[in-house]
Design an enzyme around this catalytic site. Structure first.
Site, PDB file in Angstrom:
ATOM      1  N   SER A 150      10.916 -10.461  -0.315  1.00 38.40           N
ATOM      2  CA  SER A 150      12.116  -9.758   0.135  1.00 38.40           C
ATOM      3  C   SER A 150      13.092  -9.629  -1.027  1.00 38.40           C
ATOM      4  CB  SER A 150      12.800 -10.555   1.258  1.00 38.40           C
ATOM      5  OG  SER A 150      14.065  -9.993   1.546  1.00 38.40           O
ATOM      6  N   TYR A 163      16.044 -18.372   4.770  1.00 37.50           N
ATOM      7  CA  TYR A 163      15.108 -17.242   4.653  1.00 37.50           C
ATOM      8  C   TYR A 163      15.029 -16.786   3.202  1.00 37.50           C
ATOM      9  CZ  TYR A 163      13.218 -12.478   5.053  1.00 37.50           C
ATOM     10  OH  TYR A 163      12.461 -11.338   4.881  1.00 37.50           O
TER      11      TYR A 163
HETATM   12  P1  NAD Z   1       7.400  -7.683  12.085  1.00 37.85           P
HETATM   13  O1  NAD Z   1       8.152  -8.623  12.955  1.00 37.85           O
HETATM   14  O2  NAD Z   1       7.019  -6.338  12.579  1.00 37.85           O
HETATM   15  O3  NAD Z   1       6.089  -8.390  11.502  1.00 37.85           O
HETATM   16  C1  NAD Z   1       6.010  -9.744  11.243  1.00 37.85           C
HETATM   17  C2  NAD Z   1       4.574 -10.153  11.468  1.00 37.85           C
HETATM   18  O4  NAD Z   1       4.434 -11.539  11.141  1.00 37.85           O
HETATM   19  C3  NAD Z   1       4.141  -9.992  12.929  1.00 37.85           C
HETATM   20  O5  NAD Z   1       2.904  -9.294  12.976  1.00 37.85           O
HETATM   21  C4  NAD Z   1       3.929 -11.415  13.415  1.00 37.85           C
HETATM   22  O6  NAD Z   1       2.826 -11.547  14.297  1.00 37.85           O
HETATM   23  C5  NAD Z   1       3.640 -12.138  12.109  1.00 37.85           C
HETATM   24  N1  NAD Z   1       3.964 -13.554  12.255  1.00 37.85           N
HETATM   25  C6  NAD Z   1       5.184 -14.127  12.399  1.00 37.85           C
HETATM   26  N2  NAD Z   1       5.049 -15.451  12.590  1.00 37.85           N
HETATM   27  C7  NAD Z   1       3.726 -15.717  12.565  1.00 37.85           C
HETATM   28  C8  NAD Z   1       2.942 -16.886  12.744  1.00 37.85           C
HETATM   29  N3  NAD Z   1       3.474 -18.080  13.010  1.00 37.85           N
HETATM   30  N4  NAD Z   1       1.599 -16.769  12.685  1.00 37.85           N
HETATM   31  C9  NAD Z   1       1.024 -15.574  12.452  1.00 37.85           C
HETATM   32  N5  NAD Z   1       1.702 -14.434  12.272  1.00 37.85           N
HETATM   33  C10 NAD Z   1       3.035 -14.510  12.349  1.00 37.85           C
HETATM   34  O7  NAD Z   1       8.305  -7.582  10.777  1.00 37.85           O
HETATM   35  P2  NAD Z   1       8.223  -6.749   9.424  1.00 37.85           P
HETATM   36  O8  NAD Z   1       9.585  -6.283   9.187  1.00 37.85           O
HETATM   37  O9  NAD Z   1       7.088  -5.798   9.408  1.00 37.85           O
HETATM   38  O10 NAD Z   1       7.954  -7.946   8.388  1.00 37.85           O
HETATM   39  C11 NAD Z   1       6.790  -8.069   7.584  1.00 37.85           C
HETATM   40  C12 NAD Z   1       7.138  -8.884   6.339  1.00 37.85           C
HETATM   41  O11 NAD Z   1       8.078  -8.163   5.545  1.00 37.85           O
HETATM   42  C13 NAD Z   1       7.776 -10.239   6.641  1.00 37.85           C
HETATM   43  O12 NAD Z   1       7.255 -11.211   5.738  1.00 37.85           O
HETATM   44  C14 NAD Z   1       9.246  -9.995   6.350  1.00 37.85           C
HETATM   45  O13 NAD Z   1       9.926 -11.176   5.977  1.00 37.85           O
HETATM   46  C15 NAD Z   1       9.155  -8.997   5.194  1.00 37.85           C
HETATM   47  N6  NAD Z   1      10.358  -8.192   4.999  1.00 37.85           N
HETATM   48  C16 NAD Z   1      10.784  -7.316   5.975  1.00 37.85           C
HETATM   49  C17 NAD Z   1      11.943  -6.564   5.725  1.00 37.85           C
HETATM   50  C18 NAD Z   1      12.455  -5.571   6.728  1.00 37.85           C
HETATM   51  O14 NAD Z   1      13.552  -5.037   6.522  1.00 37.85           O
HETATM   52  N7  NAD Z   1      11.746  -5.278   7.816  1.00 37.85           N
HETATM   53  C19 NAD Z   1      12.641  -6.701   4.529  1.00 37.85           C
HETATM   54  C20 NAD Z   1      12.177  -7.599   3.578  1.00 37.85           C
HETATM   55  C21 NAD Z   1      11.025  -8.337   3.815  1.00 37.85           C
END
Ligand code: NAD
Length: 252
Positions: A150, A163
């Site tokens: 991130s 985080y």
């Molecule tokens: P999302 O909530 O759609 O996806 C998160 C995924 O992680 C889900 O599929 C969930 O099943 C999985 N997950 C969470 N806890 C888990 C566990 N205990 N066991 C197995 N799987 C688990 O969110 P997203 O926004 O697509 O996030 C994906 C990645 O991108 C994450 O690592 C998040 O920190 C990172 N990220 C997202 C953003 C944003 O703005 N959306 C920004 C920076 C980083």
């Protein structure tokens, strides 16, 4: 675990947390790029099975990555089902919204939960997958690990300090492992800013910030992060890079 029609010669990519958001977009992009993809999630089994049955050769495996035994089982199930692993995308992650000044609200339990899923699970998956990634690697086409961290792990920002610190740890791990696992395995990270996913649907302030301040005037679409993932995976040379993907907000 369910399998669509199999193709044993295709290169295999595991994308954790791939039934929604960024992970789903990366999995669908890598399938288009010719990989046999392995969908994974903690709990949305029906969605995972539906995605796997719609993509030729794909399989779905459920595993809770906060549980070490299930994390290790994810790799062993994948190897029994596919026989090889070429690309590991550590995308699954959790967040916690805590104002930075409220130190006591960021409890040790919250720190531990975030580290378990955002740092220790990727480490365990890499350790369990290392031999398979080495076996699949060739000089022309080294195997590849891609960590989704991130912008909060690069700059002193983010939904909470635990985080941001967990994502910073993931970035540092990326560079240390790029040095340690080369030249057979390349290790890179994407550090997204705001991305339109279920995780950020209610983040009204963040959407306003990106609209008003970032050079690109908006957050990213998951497909745009997937495009960057595809570029990093297709490289045979880049390693140790953390690609800040925030539409230029860091410049302001
Ligand atoms: P999302 O909530 O759609 O996806 C998160 C995924 O992680 C889900 O599929 C969930 O099943 C999985 N997950 C969470 N806890 C888990 C566990 N205990 N066991 C197995 N799987 C688990 O969110 P997203 O926004 O697509 O996030 C994906 C990645 O991108 C994450 O690592 C998040 O920190 C990172 N990220 C997202 C953003 C944003 O703005 N959306 C920004 C920076 C980083």
């Amino acid at each position: 675990m369910i399998a669509n029609q199999s193709n044993n010669s295709a290169r295999v990519a595991l994308i954790t947390g791939s039934t929604s958001g960024i992970g789903k977009a990366i999995a669908l992009q890598l399938a288009k790029d010719g990989f046999r993809v392995v969908f994974h999630s903690r709990s949305s089994v029906t969605e995972g099975e539906k995605l796997a049955s719609a993509v030729p050769g794909a399989i779905y495996i459920q595993a809770d990555l906060s549980d070490q035994a299930q994390t290790k089982r994810l790799v062993s199930d994948l190897l029994s089902g596919c026989g090889r692993l070429d690309v590991l995308v550590n995308n699954a992650g959790i967040n916690a919204m805590i104002p930075h000044g409220l130190l006591k609200e960021a409890t040790p339990e919250i720190w531990r939960d975030l580290y378990e899923v955002n740092v220790i699970a990727p480490w365990t998956l890499i350790a369990e997958a290392e031999q398979a990634l080495r076996n699949a690697s060739t000089k022309e086409c080294p195997s590849c690990i891609l960590n989704i961290s991130s912008h909060a792990g690069v700059r002193p920002k983010g939904a909470s300090i635990p985080y941001a610190a967990s994502k910073s740890a993931l970035n540092h791990m990326t560079q240390l492992l790029a040095l340690t696992l080369s030249p057979e395995i390349r290790v890179n990270a994407i550090a997204p800013g705001l991305v339109d996913t279920p995780m950020t649907e209610s983040w009204v302030e963040a959407h306003k910030l990106w609209r008003e301040k970032s050079p690109m005037k908006r957050g990213a679409k998951p497909s745009e992060i997937a495009h960057i993932a595809s570029m990093l995976v297709s490289s045979s040379y880049l390693t140790g890079e953390i690609i800040l993907s925030d539409g230029g907000l860091n410049l302001t």
